[in-house]
Each structure stands twice: as structure tokens, then as C-alpha cells.
Design a protein around this motif. Structure first.
Motif, PDB file in Angstrom:
ATOM      1  N   ASN A 150      -3.798   4.224  -3.252  1.00  0.00           N
ATOM      2  CA  ASN A 150      -4.039   5.742  -3.035  1.00  0.00           C
ATOM      3  C   ASN A 150      -4.047   6.273  -4.351  1.00  0.00           C
ATOM      4  O   ASN A 150      -4.566   7.567  -4.398  1.00  0.00           O
ATOM      5  CB  ASN A 150      -2.562   6.116  -2.577  1.00  0.00           C
ATOM      6  CG  ASN A 150      -2.139   5.457  -1.101  1.00  0.00           C
ATOM      7  OD1 ASN A 150      -2.732   5.902  -0.342  1.00  0.00           O
ATOM      8  ND2 ASN A 150      -1.268   4.497  -1.618  1.00  0.00           N
ATOM      9  N   HIS A 151      -4.220   5.629  -5.433  1.00  0.00           N
ATOM     10  CA  HIS A 151      -4.433   6.230  -6.771  1.00  0.00           C
ATOM     11  C   HIS A 151      -4.900   5.106  -7.832  1.00  0.00           C
ATOM     12  O   HIS A 151      -4.370   4.986  -8.763  1.00  0.00           O
ATOM     13  CB  HIS A 151      -3.442   7.083  -7.375  1.00  0.00           C
ATOM     14  CG  HIS A 151      -2.004   6.494  -7.042  1.00  0.00           C
ATOM     15  ND1 HIS A 151      -1.457   5.448  -7.767  1.00  0.00           N
ATOM     16  CD2 HIS A 151      -1.124   7.076  -6.219  1.00  0.00           C
ATOM     17  CE1 HIS A 151      -0.305   5.162  -7.116  1.00  0.00           C
ATOM     18  NE2 HIS A 151       0.072   6.305  -6.231  1.00  0.00           N
ATOM     19  N   PHE A 168      -7.846   0.118   3.308  1.00  0.00           N
ATOM     20  CA  PHE A 168      -7.597   0.451   1.972  1.00  0.00           C
ATOM     21  C   PHE A 168      -8.371   0.190   0.985  1.00  0.00           C
ATOM     22  O   PHE A 168      -8.347   0.838   0.057  1.00  0.00           O
ATOM     23  CB  PHE A 168      -6.002  -0.476   1.731  1.00  0.00           C
ATOM     24  CG  PHE A 168      -4.953   0.079   2.564  1.00  0.00           C
ATOM     25  CD1 PHE A 168      -4.355   1.628   2.188  1.00  0.00           C
ATOM     26  CD2 PHE A 168      -4.483  -0.316   3.613  1.00  0.00           C
ATOM     27  CE1 PHE A 168      -3.357   2.095   2.996  1.00  0.00           C
ATOM     28  CE2 PHE A 168      -3.421   0.274   4.313  1.00  0.00           C
ATOM     29  CZ  PHE A 168      -2.890   1.511   4.062  1.00  0.00           C
ATOM     30  N   VAL A 184     -10.818   3.208   0.717  1.00  0.00           N
ATOM     31  CA  VAL A 184     -10.138   4.290   0.264  1.00  0.00           C
ATOM     32  C   VAL A 184     -10.242   4.318  -1.373  1.00  0.00           C
ATOM     33  O   VAL A 184     -10.634   5.067  -1.995  1.00  0.00           O
ATOM     34  CB  VAL A 184      -8.737   4.634   0.618  1.00  0.00           C
ATOM     35  CG1 VAL A 184      -8.037   5.508  -0.155  1.00  0.00           C
ATOM     36  CG2 VAL A 184      -8.802   5.044   2.029  1.00  0.00           C
ATOM     37  N   PRO A 230       2.291   4.519  -1.090  1.00  0.00           N
ATOM     38  CA  PRO A 230       1.886   5.342  -2.085  1.00  0.00           C
ATOM     39  C   PRO A 230       3.118   5.666  -3.077  1.00  0.00           C
ATOM     40  O   PRO A 230       4.227   6.053  -2.635  1.00  0.00           O
ATOM     41  CB  PRO A 230       1.462   6.688  -1.398  1.00  0.00           C
ATOM     42  CG  PRO A 230       2.089   6.654  -0.134  1.00  0.00           C
ATOM     43  CD  PRO A 230       2.277   5.062   0.244  1.00  0.00           C
ATOM     44  N   TYR A 259       0.755  -1.317  -0.171  1.00  0.00           N
ATOM     45  CA  TYR A 259      -0.149  -0.120  -0.084  1.00  0.00           C
ATOM     46  C   TYR A 259       0.790   1.193  -0.071  1.00  0.00           C
ATOM     47  O   TYR A 259       0.302   2.353   0.085  1.00  0.00           O
ATOM     48  CB  TYR A 259      -0.870   0.013   1.009  1.00  0.00           C
ATOM     49  CG  TYR A 259      -1.840  -1.097   1.382  1.00  0.00           C
ATOM     50  CD1 TYR A 259      -2.512  -1.792   0.324  1.00  0.00           C
ATOM     51  CD2 TYR A 259      -2.000  -1.884   2.548  1.00  0.00           C
ATOM     52  CE1 TYR A 259      -3.380  -2.902   0.624  1.00  0.00           C
ATOM     53  CE2 TYR A 259      -2.786  -3.016   2.657  1.00  0.00           C
ATOM     54  CZ  TYR A 259      -3.562  -3.468   1.650  1.00  0.00           C
ATOM     55  OH  TYR A 259      -4.193  -4.511   1.632  1.00  0.00           O
ATOM     56  N   ASN A 309      -2.328   0.562  -6.947  1.00  0.00           N
ATOM     57  CA  ASN A 309      -2.049   1.018  -5.691  1.00  0.00           C
ATOM     58  C   ASN A 309      -3.478   1.868  -5.099  1.00  0.00           C
ATOM     59  O   ASN A 309      -4.194   2.326  -5.773  1.00  0.00           O
ATOM     60  CB  ASN A 309      -1.063   2.132  -5.888  1.00  0.00           C
ATOM     61  CG  ASN A 309      -0.758   2.580  -4.481  1.00  0.00           C
ATOM     62  OD1 ASN A 309      -1.175   3.448  -3.954  1.00  0.00           O
ATOM     63  ND2 ASN A 309       0.808   2.097  -3.999  1.00  0.00           N
TER      64      ASN A 309
END
Ligand code: SF4
Lengths: 289, 195
Positions: B115-116, B138, B141, B101, B99, B113
Motif C-alpha cells: 500500500n505504500h 497487490f 498496486v 496497510p 498486505y 508493504n
């Protein structure tokens, strides 16, 4: 390192990106071999990529600190707000980001909890934070953790500014320093934190810069080992900031060396008698063994 | 059945899609599933998953660390079962090994990933995706980011309590559930081929 934790589910080996396959198969884990700073650049690092500015002394120091950790897989780093906080997500060991200035309080609680939870294990808690978090906003909690003699290491990455917010002066900026947001120059002197640390209960306190890697490694290790066995320790690392002090990226180490030479940032080391005795034993053992 | 008005559907829903939970969507109880914010029976949800996957142009599975890494007993078996399911669907598999970033260093062609995740969805033009083995926070998100910025339809096969932020989610997904889902999808595929 307990490598058996890192087995890819066999049916997924063909879809795993190459870097993970190498990490597992080719024994390039940064936790292997324990080469210290000598191993830098020779394989996977605990921090491999960083999003900080080119030539940032803080990024270099962070790489060197991580390579110097005596026990990385059982180390937890507690960070705080600042440029280094942007690099921490890229660090392959446990790290916790605290609120600005709270890092030593968080680290104290963590150390105590881990002592209770894993009494038979050695867990090193290392605070790595900037000068703003350590000497200004967080100084209260930093000093209180020293007064309480918490077994934690505090490492300050001292770039002599609030760099991440555009360049305000910090308590660690030199008198007269002119920065983007301190245009008339700082009016008072740099805080003498190693001495304050020594007087506040640290069994080991020092200041160093990354220009001499073996000395740097030795001091990081001493700080961590003393905190593990004897009492709190403090290490201040001069980490020049090319962006705010308008240096060229390749001048970072030149700057660190010249400040050591002209005695405006001397290398210092204060060791309590008990800590000295402990270090002597350890270092003798190393030489004999 | 809830009478909630908010439907968890494919986006794009804008920069800040609300967490489905904050819009009144609740997690399914044991033995239930969730489809677009509504509590349903597991069998119905499985059929819906089958339909979405089999009619997708480019379905992709995103296995996360809990299933990519054989870190405890039983994981390799579940991993194999997920791979079989993806094969029945004819889906690609893109891993989410950790995870950290990695923006902008991520190579969206070969990994995703949390985060994006939108980068991987856009790059590969994915219209239906399946999250499996991704730790819940995660996954939440990532699911919200996908709903916010893409029109990808999200499915979460969750080993815990399920995900309100996925368009379809099963909960308590173990080996038996994966195998049952594979059987449901295979059966549906037969029917669709002969229709
Ligand atoms: S602003 Fe200065 S300290 Fe911060 S990342 Fe850039 S060079 Fe490093």
C-alpha cells in the motif's frame, strides 16, 4: 489453529521482521489458547493497533468483541462504512467491507454460500457496523435479514452519531443531542432497535456497553452461538465517541457506566424460548464440564 | 510484437500513473515475456533482467507471502532458488510478509508493504527491485505506486500470467525458470567482470 500453515521458508527466516518470527515461534497467535477477554493485553490480539481516535469506545468494543469470538479462525466479519471500517484492515481475521448499509445482505449471501461450500464446518458470520449503517442507511437490509431468519449475528457499534463524517445526528442519537453538524439538537427520540429486533424475528437481542468485560463477553458469545444454531441475533454496543461528544479520552468508560446507571442506556437482553433452552444446555454443560 | 506507443518505464510518473493495461500494454502469451510494455522472447527478457540487476547501485528483492511462507510443497525449494539468485546479483532482500496497510507504523528499513511501497524504496534508495511471490493484484498496486512516485526500475517474477505494470516481467516462473535465470545472470556477471 492450523499452525503448520505458518512456517517461514527456512532460507528467509533471517530477513523476516521480528514480529512474524515471534508469531510463528513463540506461540503468540491470537487464535491460540482461546482465553477470551481475560487474555486481552497479554499477547497478540486480533486487532493490535488501530488508527481511531484516542479513547474511542468503538475501538475498545471492537477489541473486546474480537477477543470474545467463540471460533475466530472460522469467523468472517462483515463491516460497513464508518469509523470501524478504518480499523478493519488491522484485524487478523477474515473481514469484508460492504457498501454503506449493505452489510446484512452481503452477510446473508455469505452465510448461505458457506453453508453450501463447507456443510461440515461451523462458520460464523458476524456483522459489525455502526449505528448509521445499522439503524439508518442499512435498516431496510438489516430488518429484511431478520425477517428471513438468516443465521447471522448483527452487532451495532453505537456511538450515537455519524462520527466519521464530522458529527451528524443519527437515528440512534438521543433526543436533543447537539453535534457539530446538528447544532439545533436532535428533534426525535433514539430508535429502540433491540425491541425492533426482537419483534422482527431475532432469537436473541440485547444492548450492552464495554464497562463490564465479563458480561460483555458473555453477551457477544450468546449472540453468536444463538445465530449459529437457532436464528438471527442482534447486539447493540454502546461505544461512546470522545471526538464528537467532546469527552476526554479517559472518560469513555465513565460515560458508558453513567448512562447505564441513569437508565438512558440500560443493559437489555431478550431471548426467545428456543434460544433460552439452547443456551441453558450450553451453559449447564460448561458448568458441569 | 505489439506496436503500442506507451512504454512502461521508471518514473516518477505522477500521482496517478495509468494502469499499463489501460494504455494498451498486453500480457505475454505462454513462452513470452514483457519488457517495458513490449512482448519479447523469454531469453531476451532474462538477459535484460541480468543487465539491470548487475548494473544497479542498490538492487533489492521483495519476496511476498507466496514464497516467504512455506505453505505448500515446493515453496521452500523456490525460496532457496530465489535466495541464490539474489546472492549471485549481490542484492539485498526485504520481505513483504502480508498486505495489511501499516502506514505509518511500517518500518521501511526492514519490510515493504504494497500500500505504500514507495516508503521502502525511498528509505533504502533502491534503484532496481524484483517482486516475487506477491499475489498479482497487490503486485499491480505496488508496481503502479512505485512507477508513480519513484525512479526505481521494477522487475516482476510472476508465477501466473505476468505483470504489465512492471518494467520487465516473466510469467509462469517456477523452480526451473528461477534456476535458468540464475544461470543467465551468473554468466552475464562473468562476462561483465572480464570486460
Ligand atoms: S470519531 Fe468517534 S467513533 Fe470515530 S474513531 Fe473518533 S472517537 Fe471513535
Amino acid at each position: 489453529m492450523k499452525k503448520d500453515v505458518f512456517k517461514i521458508s527456512p532460507c528467509f527466516e533471517d530477513i523476516m521482521p521480528q514480529e512474524y518470527i515471534e508469531l510463528v515461534r513463540e506461540n503468540t497467535s491470537p487464535f491460540d489458547n482461546n482465553q477470551g477477554v481475560n487474555g486481552l493485553g497479554g499477547g497478540k490480539e486480533l486487532i493490535e493497533e488501530h488508527p481511531l481516535c484516542a479513547g474511542c469506545g468503538l475501538a475498545l468494543s471492537l477489541r473486546m468483541i474480537l477477543a470474545s469470538l467463540p471460533n475466530p479462525e472460522d469467523t468472517i466479519v462483515v463491516g460497513s462504512t464508518g469509523c470501524s471500517a478504518i480499523a478493519f484492515p488491522q484485524v487478523a481475521l477474515h473481514n469484508i467491507h460492504s457498501l454503506f448499509g449493505n452489510q446484512n445482505a452481503v452477510a446473508s449471501g455469505l452465510k448461505r454460500a458457506l453453508k453450501l461450500r463447507f456443510p461440515e464446518k461451523t462458520k460464523d458470520i458476524v456483522v459489525i457496523a455502526g449505528d448509521g449503517a445499522t439503524a439508518d442507511i442499512g435498516l431496510d437490509m438489516v430488518m429484511q435479514s431478520w425477517f428471513r431468519e438468516e443465521n447471522i449475528t448483527t452487532i451495532m457499534l453505537d456511538n450515537e452519531a455519524y462520527a466519521n463524517t464530522g458529527g451528524q445526528e443519527s437515528g440512534m442519537s438521543q433526543k436533543g443531542a447537539v453535534l457539530n453538524m446538528a447544532p439545533t439538537g436532535k428533534k426525535f427520540s433514539k430508535v429502540s432497535l433491540p425491541e425492533i429486533a426482537r419483534e422482527s424475528g431475532c432469537a436473541y437481542a440485547g444492548a450492552v456497553n464495554p464497562s463490564n468485560i465479563k458480561r460483555f463477553e458473555k453477551m457477544v458469545q450468546r449472540a453468536i452461538l444463538v445465530a449459529r444454531e437457532i436464528g438471527p441475533s442482534y447486539l447493540q454496543v454502546f461505544a461512546p465517541c470522545p471526538t464528537n461528544y467532546k469527552l476526554r479520552p479517559n472518560e469513555t468508560l465513565i460515560k458508558a457506566k453513567s448512562r447505564e446507571k441513569d437508565n438512558t442506556y440500560p443493559v437489555k437482553e431478550y431471548i426467545s424460548p428456543t434460544a433460552q433452552e439452547f443456551l441453558n444446555k450450553l451453559e449447564e454443560g460448561k458448568h458441569n464440564g | 510484437m505489439s506496436n503500442n506507443l506507451y512504454r512502461v518505464q521508471a518514473g516518477p510518473e505522477g500521482y496517478l500513473p495509468p494502469a499499463a493495461a489501460s494504455m494498451g500494454v498486453v500480457l505475454p502469451e505462454k513462452g513470452e515475456a514483457i519488457v517495458e510494455g513490449e512482448i519479447t522472447l523469454v531469453d531476451e527478457a532474462m538477459k535484460e533482467i541480468g543487465k539491470k540487476l548487475l548494473t544497479a547501485k542498490n538492487p533489492v528483492f521483495f519476496p511476498g507471502p507466496q514464497i516467504l511462507w512455506a505453505w505448500k510443497e515446493g515453496v521452500a525449494e523456490r525460496a532457496r532458488a530465489i535466495k541464490e539468485l539474489a546472492e549471485v546479483v549481490g542484492a539485498r532482500i526485504i520481505p513483504m510478509p502480508d498486505y495489511r496497510p501499516k502506514y505509518p507504523m511500517i518500518n521501511p528499513a526492514i519490510e515493504i508493504n504494497p500500500n505504500h511501497p514507495n516508503l521502502t524504496i525511498w528509505h533504502n534508495k533502491i534503484d532496481v527491485c524484483v517482486f516475487v511471490g506477491v499475489h498479482c493484484h497487490f503486485a499491480n498496486v505496488a508496481l503502479k505506486i512505485i512507477r508513480g512516485g519513484t525512479d526505481c526500475y521494477t522487475i516482476a517474477l510472476c508465477g501466473e500470467a505476468g505483470h504489465e505494470d512492471a518494467m520487465i516481467s516473466l510469467r509462469d516462473v517456477d523452480l526451473a525458470v528461477i534456476q535458468k535465470l540464475t544461470a543467465v545472470v551468473a554468466e552475464l556477471k562473468e562476462v561483465m567482470v572480464h570486460d
